[in-house]
Design a protein around this motif. Sequence first.
Motif, PDB file in Angstrom:
ATOM      1  N   PRO A 402      -1.208   3.632  -1.594  1.00  0.00           N
ATOM      2  CA  PRO A 402      -0.474   3.813  -0.333  1.00  0.00           C
ATOM      3  C   PRO A 402      -0.693   5.179   0.303  1.00  0.00           C
ATOM      4  O   PRO A 402      -0.758   5.286   1.541  1.00  0.00           O
ATOM      5  CB  PRO A 402       0.988   3.605  -0.736  1.00  0.00           C
ATOM      6  CG  PRO A 402       1.030   3.768  -2.207  1.00  0.00           C
ATOM      7  CD  PRO A 402      -0.304   3.331  -2.709  1.00  0.00           C
ATOM      8  N   LEU A 403      -0.816   6.221  -0.514  1.00  0.00           N
ATOM      9  CA  LEU A 403      -1.062   7.550   0.052  1.00  0.00           C
ATOM     10  C   LEU A 403      -2.464   7.646   0.643  1.00  0.00           C
ATOM     11  O   LEU A 403      -2.681   8.356   1.634  1.00  0.00           O
ATOM     12  CB  LEU A 403      -0.859   8.618  -1.016  1.00  0.00           C
ATOM     13  CG  LEU A 403       0.597   8.876  -1.429  1.00  0.00           C
ATOM     14  CD1 LEU A 403       0.672   9.960  -2.504  1.00  0.00           C
ATOM     15  CD2 LEU A 403       1.443   9.273  -0.221  1.00  0.00           C
ATOM     16  N   THR A 404      -3.426   6.950   0.047  1.00  0.00           N
ATOM     17  CA  THR A 404      -4.769   6.922   0.622  1.00  0.00           C
ATOM     18  C   THR A 404      -4.752   6.274   2.003  1.00  0.00           C
ATOM     19  O   THR A 404      -5.368   6.768   2.952  1.00  0.00           O
ATOM     20  CB  THR A 404      -5.750   6.176  -0.302  1.00  0.00           C
ATOM     21  OG1 THR A 404      -5.821   6.842  -1.564  1.00  0.00           O
ATOM     22  CG2 THR A 404      -7.147   6.123   0.312  1.00  0.00           C
ATOM     23  N   VAL A 405      -4.036   5.164   2.122  1.00  0.00           N
ATOM     24  CA  VAL A 405      -3.893   4.512   3.427  1.00  0.00           C
ATOM     25  C   VAL A 405      -3.242   5.469   4.427  1.00  0.00           C
ATOM     26  O   VAL A 405      -3.688   5.615   5.571  1.00  0.00           O
ATOM     27  CB  VAL A 405      -3.060   3.225   3.304  1.00  0.00           C
ATOM     28  CG1 VAL A 405      -2.772   2.632   4.681  1.00  0.00           C
ATOM     29  CG2 VAL A 405      -3.784   2.210   2.437  1.00  0.00           C
ATOM     30  N   LEU A 406      -2.172   6.146   3.983  1.00  0.00           N
ATOM     31  CA  LEU A 406      -1.466   7.080   4.863  1.00  0.00           C
ATOM     32  C   LEU A 406      -2.367   8.227   5.299  1.00  0.00           C
ATOM     33  O   LEU A 406      -2.447   8.558   6.491  1.00  0.00           O
ATOM     34  CB  LEU A 406      -0.231   7.626   4.133  1.00  0.00           C
ATOM     35  CG  LEU A 406       0.599   8.670   4.884  1.00  0.00           C
ATOM     36  CD1 LEU A 406       1.234   8.050   6.128  1.00  0.00           C
ATOM     37  CD2 LEU A 406       1.672   9.256   3.965  1.00  0.00           C
ATOM     38  N   PHE A 407      -3.068   8.837   4.325  1.00  0.00           N
ATOM     39  CA  PHE A 407      -3.889  10.017   4.625  1.00  0.00           C
ATOM     40  C   PHE A 407      -5.097   9.682   5.488  1.00  0.00           C
ATOM     41  O   PHE A 407      -5.478  10.458   6.370  1.00  0.00           O
ATOM     42  CB  PHE A 407      -4.360  10.675   3.322  1.00  0.00           C
ATOM     43  CG  PHE A 407      -3.291  11.441   2.584  1.00  0.00           C
ATOM     44  CD1 PHE A 407      -1.951  11.304   2.932  1.00  0.00           C
ATOM     45  CD2 PHE A 407      -3.617  12.288   1.539  1.00  0.00           C
ATOM     46  CE1 PHE A 407      -0.960  12.005   2.248  1.00  0.00           C
ATOM     47  CE2 PHE A 407      -2.645  12.990   0.848  1.00  0.00           C
ATOM     48  CZ  PHE A 407      -1.312  12.851   1.203  1.00  0.00           C
ATOM     49  N   VAL A 408      -5.738   8.513   5.218  1.00  0.00           N
ATOM     50  CA  VAL A 408      -6.989   8.174   5.902  1.00  0.00           C
ATOM     51  C   VAL A 408      -6.740   7.458   7.225  1.00  0.00           C
ATOM     52  O   VAL A 408      -7.283   7.837   8.265  1.00  0.00           O
ATOM     53  CB  VAL A 408      -7.887   7.313   4.991  1.00  0.00           C
ATOM     54  CG1 VAL A 408      -9.121   6.818   5.750  1.00  0.00           C
ATOM     55  CG2 VAL A 408      -8.312   8.103   3.760  1.00  0.00           C
TER      56      VAL A 408
END
Length: 449
Positions: A402-408
């Motif tokens: 989920p943080l990868t989705v948020l960051f990217v």
Amino acid sequence: MQSLTPSTGTILQMAWPLTLKAMMLHGIIVIDAYLVSGLGEQALAAMGLAASLGGLLLGVLFAFSSATQIRLAQAFGSGRPVALKTGFYAGIIINLVMASIGLVLVLVFGDRIIIAFAHTPDIAAQAQAYLHVFLLVVLIEAIGQCLGSFFNGCGNTKAPFYSYLIALPVNVVVSVVLIHGLYGLPELGVVGAAVGTVVAAIARTIFMGAHFFNDTRGYRDVAGWLHATLLISLKRHLKFAAPIAGTFVSMTLATNVCALIYAKMSINAFAAMTLIAPWVQVAGTFGIAWAQATGITVAQLLAKDTPSDALDEFLSRAWRMAFVAAGVVSITYLILCLASDRIYADLQDETRAALFNFLPILLVLPFPKGSNAICGQSLRAGGDTLYVMHIFIVGSWLCKVPLTVLFVVYLELPVFWVFSLFLAEELVKFPLFHLRFYSGKWKLGGKDD
């Protein structure tokens, strides 16, 4: 007490072939990426996209092979040939079934996924061509991974290592020739790297298969199965393997989902992530291999009913060595980052700068990662596999993905912050692993009755 458990030197003798074998395994990917990088960022992006799907299938095989390795280590520790026979053949059958299911799914859905995530039609076409050839590697490794698990579980970690001494040069030579069309052979570009990997996998599997038959004669002289029939043995093996496989499948799926999300970044950022991921695997293998050798030994010791205090003393020594291994890995990362300009001289400045910016994370990452690995391998050896699976699910699906989705996708942060999630995941798992390990409940398991 000391004599009840192997010395640090004995574990090191088991760990160094595991380390070099893993380095060669991931080194094949690094070399492919290096050779393909000369074709430009688009070719590298195509390989990275296809490898994310191919890597998912190999991750599934590695998952079940890891479960087989623990079963075989327990069988070896108990000294029962019928248990070794049962564990090996059950592992082979399960691997082939899972590989076949994975191939069908990729053939049905793989092209659509690649088209959805590729930056350009040309990248999609190259990625599809690479993936279709790479699927042969999956079938071959279904057998090769199980052969490697047999030798590792029996403490003979050198045989899989020697197989990569053959596979690595074969892969390099075939890939170079076919990527560039040397000696009158066709110029295949990115696909040439995939063909080289296929040929290398065949050579490696033949080598180990010959040694297995020479050592065991296929267990033709061992009658029966550990649990009455092969079908019952398969069911018990699958029940034991399911949480371990679930752990690795979840982790691999999360890794490859993240790789697909990385494709949404700029080509330079995606190329940097594609290049650094194999290096993280290669340089980090010493710490992971030490933990793996520790886990194999713990499984053998539990099968021998080793006293708890002797087991604790052994793990204390193993843990101290794990921190030494983490320091070596950190230094290796430092050297790699400082040399990145020379290693990848053909890349654009923005891509090389991104690689160097990863250094602060790389210097810290090996320490929590190595300690978590010691805990995880010990817990699995004791049969506490379901809890380990839950830890990986939390780290991957409640943190990293989920943080990868948020960051990217939403924040569009620089690639440094995206890469920092590798460390964040380990820090989330750290207390969960260590609290469970120190509870000691896992020591009550470790047998395949």
